[in-house]
Scaffold this motif. Structure first.
Motif, short mmCIF file in Angstrom:
data_model
loop_
_atom_site.label_atom_id
_atom_site.label_comp_id
_atom_site.label_asym_id
_atom_site.label_seq_id
_atom_site.Cartn_x
_atom_site.Cartn_y
_atom_site.Cartn_z
N ASN A 78 23.08 -5.27 -57.31
CA ASN A 78 23.88 -5.95 -57.37
C ASN A 78 24.51 -5.97 -59.00
N LEU A 79 25.81 -5.26 -59.06
CA LEU A 79 26.22 -5.08 -60.36
C LEU A 79 26.54 -6.20 -61.04
N GLY A 80 27.70 -6.80 -61.96
CA GLY A 80 29.18 -7.51 -62.12
C GLY A 80 28.33 -8.73 -61.47
N VAL A 81 26.85 -9.01 -61.51
CA VAL A 81 26.29 -10.42 -61.05
C VAL A 81 25.67 -10.68 -62.12
N SER A 82 25.87 -12.78 -62.22
CA SER A 82 25.56 -12.72 -63.46
C SER A 82 24.04 -13.77 -62.57
N VAL A 83 23.07 -13.80 -62.79
CA VAL A 83 21.87 -14.81 -61.87
C VAL A 83 21.80 -16.48 -62.95
N ARG A 84 22.36 -17.24 -62.85
CA ARG A 84 22.49 -18.72 -63.13
C ARG A 84 21.22 -19.42 -63.15
N THR A 85 20.20 -19.07 -62.72
CA THR A 85 18.65 -19.78 -63.12
C THR A 85 17.52 -19.60 -61.69
N ILE A 86 16.24 -20.00 -62.50
CA ILE A 86 14.93 -19.57 -61.70
C ILE A 86 14.76 -20.80 -61.18
N ASP A 87 14.43 -21.02 -59.46
CA ASP A 87 13.36 -21.82 -59.17
C ASP A 87 12.44 -21.70 -58.56
N PRO A 88 10.82 -21.09 -59.37
CA PRO A 88 10.08 -20.73 -59.08
C PRO A 88 9.32 -21.94 -57.96
N SER A 89 9.37 -23.05 -57.62
CA SER A 89 8.90 -23.79 -56.98
C SER A 89 9.54 -23.36 -55.51
N GLN A 90 11.14 -22.91 -55.47
CA GLN A 90 11.13 -22.29 -53.97
C GLN A 90 11.13 -21.04 -53.89
N LYS A 91 10.91 -20.16 -55.30
CA LYS A 91 10.85 -19.24 -55.43
C LYS A 91 12.26 -18.13 -54.99
N ASN A 92 13.34 -18.58 -55.80
CA ASN A 92 14.23 -18.58 -55.36
C ASN A 92 15.12 -18.14 -57.17
N ILE A 93 16.53 -17.01 -56.93
CA ILE A 93 17.14 -17.50 -58.43
C ILE A 93 18.16 -17.68 -57.76
N ILE A 94 19.04 -18.23 -58.56
CA ILE A 94 20.59 -19.02 -58.11
C ILE A 94 21.64 -18.05 -58.93
N LEU A 95 22.48 -17.70 -58.22
CA LEU A 95 23.87 -16.50 -59.08
C LEU A 95 24.56 -17.67 -59.32
N GLY A 96 25.37 -16.88 -60.02
CA GLY A 96 26.47 -17.61 -60.63
C GLY A 96 27.74 -17.69 -59.81
N ASP A 97 27.93 -18.08 -58.12
CA ASP A 97 28.18 -18.74 -57.52
C ASP A 97 27.84 -19.29 -56.21
N GLY A 98 26.55 -19.43 -57.22
CA GLY A 98 25.60 -20.99 -56.42
C GLY A 98 24.92 -20.57 -54.97
N SER A 99 24.75 -19.06 -55.12
CA SER A 99 24.15 -18.33 -53.81
C SER A 99 22.79 -18.48 -54.75
N LYS A 100 21.86 -17.88 -53.06
CA LYS A 100 20.74 -18.25 -53.87
C LYS A 100 19.70 -17.03 -53.07
N GLN A 101 18.43 -16.47 -53.67
CA GLN A 101 18.03 -15.60 -52.75
C GLN A 101 16.35 -15.77 -53.27
N LYS A 102 15.26 -16.03 -52.61
CA LYS A 102 14.80 -15.44 -52.06
C LYS A 102 13.21 -14.73 -52.71
N TYR A 103 12.95 -14.61 -53.71
CA TYR A 103 11.59 -13.97 -53.80
C TYR A 103 10.48 -13.64 -53.14
#
Length: 414
Positions: A78-103
């Motif tokens: 996923n290129l040209g995509v920024s990651v805004r923050t990491i939420d380890p309590s939910q094991k998510n990353i929040i992308l620049g557009d506000g969407s989430k991805q589990k890990y």
């Protein structure tokens, strides 16, 4: 590994890409997803200040892996995509557009960014560039081509600044390097090496000036003047800034990870969170050979940590235990460095006969070899690596005795 598991990698440069492919080789059967804010396919960084800058090649000549390789290994880019923050309590990353991805496992390989110093007038001045990305190099090349006088001022006399100066000189620019310290490379090498490189650049028509603290830039649409605190000024059509880097640690901070001169990791590259690892330039890791924590800015470290982290995540025994090594190409010269010279109390220079462009600098502390800088001398680099790894003692007199055949057995202390 369960197919349902997902490993996310933030950062797709040397560390991130090598990790992703290593993870698949180690047996990870789940998803591997890479995110990077750079829109280009991941590429080699070291050539940026050297071969890529001086050639007409596109970045496709310097790719880390082909686009097909990622597809073949089932690695999602996923290129040209920024990651805004990491939420380890939910094991998510929040992308620049506000969407989430589990890990299930997360690897931070965010590297570093160039420092842009608070020099008056610099921020709003045109034709000012760092040299960190392929886009930077493209802009530098295009700007130089458009320039009539091709006058370049490089702020910073470290390896990046000097490599860039050599490359721009090859392209026909008039280059001046301004270094704030009393000598170039003062933080990373001995005075003998600083003197050698200053003369090397002078011999190739590059003016390298030390004790030059840049305090402001005066400019208009036609002219730029780089002004130092001693009152001297230097005209420029383009300014390159190479004064160091800042670790990209913001995402690690958002995740509540331990930060200490970078993202602190253990011998397996694991952070203070069991499901988050960090690799590459952004990490502060323990080196067992030097018995201290260090942060390294090198491809070697990025690749080695990537392999260790991949094995560890797959449940295999793996610990980081590597002697650091680096290199620099300037003009027709290759410098190979092994070890860390910090804290040395003795320096020996071995010159190979009358060839003043083939020599090596050996750094010792309390009789133990710490590091070697080898200029056009692969043999010294190889031998230095062997002695640092083994801990064998070298006889200083034998080292500088050109009458002895240069081989490890002849250099050992009795």
């Amino acid at each position: 590994m369960e197919n349902k598991k997902t490993c996310i990698v933030i950062g797709a440069s040397h560390a991130g890409v090598n990790f992703a492919f290593s993870l698949r080789r180690e047996g990870w059967a789940g998803d591997i997803i890479l995110y990077d804010s750079d829109p280009m396919l991941p590429y080699h960084r070291p050539p940026l200040s050297k071969a890529y800058l001086t050639s007409d090649d596109g970045i496709e000549k310097n790719l880390l892996k082909s686009a097909e390789s990622y597809d073949k290994e089932g690695i999602t880019l996923n290129l040209g995509v920024s990651v805004r923050t990491i939420d380890p309590s939910q094991k998510n990353i929040i992308l620049g557009d506000g969407s989430k991805q589990k890990y299930d496992k997360l690897v931070i390989a965010t590297g570093a960014r160039p420092i842009m110093p608070p020099i008056a007038g610099l921020a709003n001045c045109n034709n000012v560039f760092p040299l960190r990305t392929a886009a930077d190099v493209t802009e530098i090349r295009n700007t130089l081509e458009r320039s009539n006088k091709k006058r370049v001022v490089v702020i910073g006399g470290g390896y990046i600044g000097l490599e860039t100066a050599a490359s721009l000189k090859k392209l026909g620019a008039s280059v001046t390097v301004l270094e704030r310290e009393e000598r170039i490379l003062s933080r990373v090498t001995a005075p003998e090496m600083s003197t050698f490189f200053q003369k090397l650049h002078a011999d190739n028509g590059v003016e390298v000036l030390t004790s030059k603290n840049v305090v402001r830039i005066e400019w208009n649409s036609e002219e730029k003047e780089v002004i130092c605190d001693d009152g001297t000024s230097y005209p420029a059509d383009m300014i390159i800034v190479g004064v160091g880097i800042l670790v990209n640690k913001e995402l690690a901070v958002s995740a509540g990870l331990t930060i200490e001169n970078g993202i602190k990791v253990d011998a397996t590259a694991k952070t203070s969170d069991d499901d988050i690892y960090a690799i590459g330039d952004c990490t502060f890791h323990y080196n067992p050979h030097y018995k201290r924590y260090i942060r390294l800015e090198s491809v070697q470290n990025a690749v080695d940590q990537a392999k260790v982290a991949a094995a560890a995540i797959c449940g295999k025994e793996a610990k980081y235990d590597t002697i650091p090594w680096f290199w620099s190409d300037q003009y027709d010269l290759k410098l190979q460095m092994v070890g860390l010279s910090e804290g040395y109390d003795k320096v020996l220079v071995r010159n190979e006969s009358n060839d003043n462009k083939s020599f090596s600098v050996w750094y010792f502390k309390e009789g133990s070899l710490l590091a070697v800088d080898a200029v056009n001398n692969a043999k010294a680099y190889v031998y230095g690596t062997k002695f640092i790894k083994s801990g064998e003692r070298i006889d200083p007199l034998k080292l500088i005795d050109l009458g002895l055949e240069f081989k490890p057995a002849n250099l050992l202390a009795e």
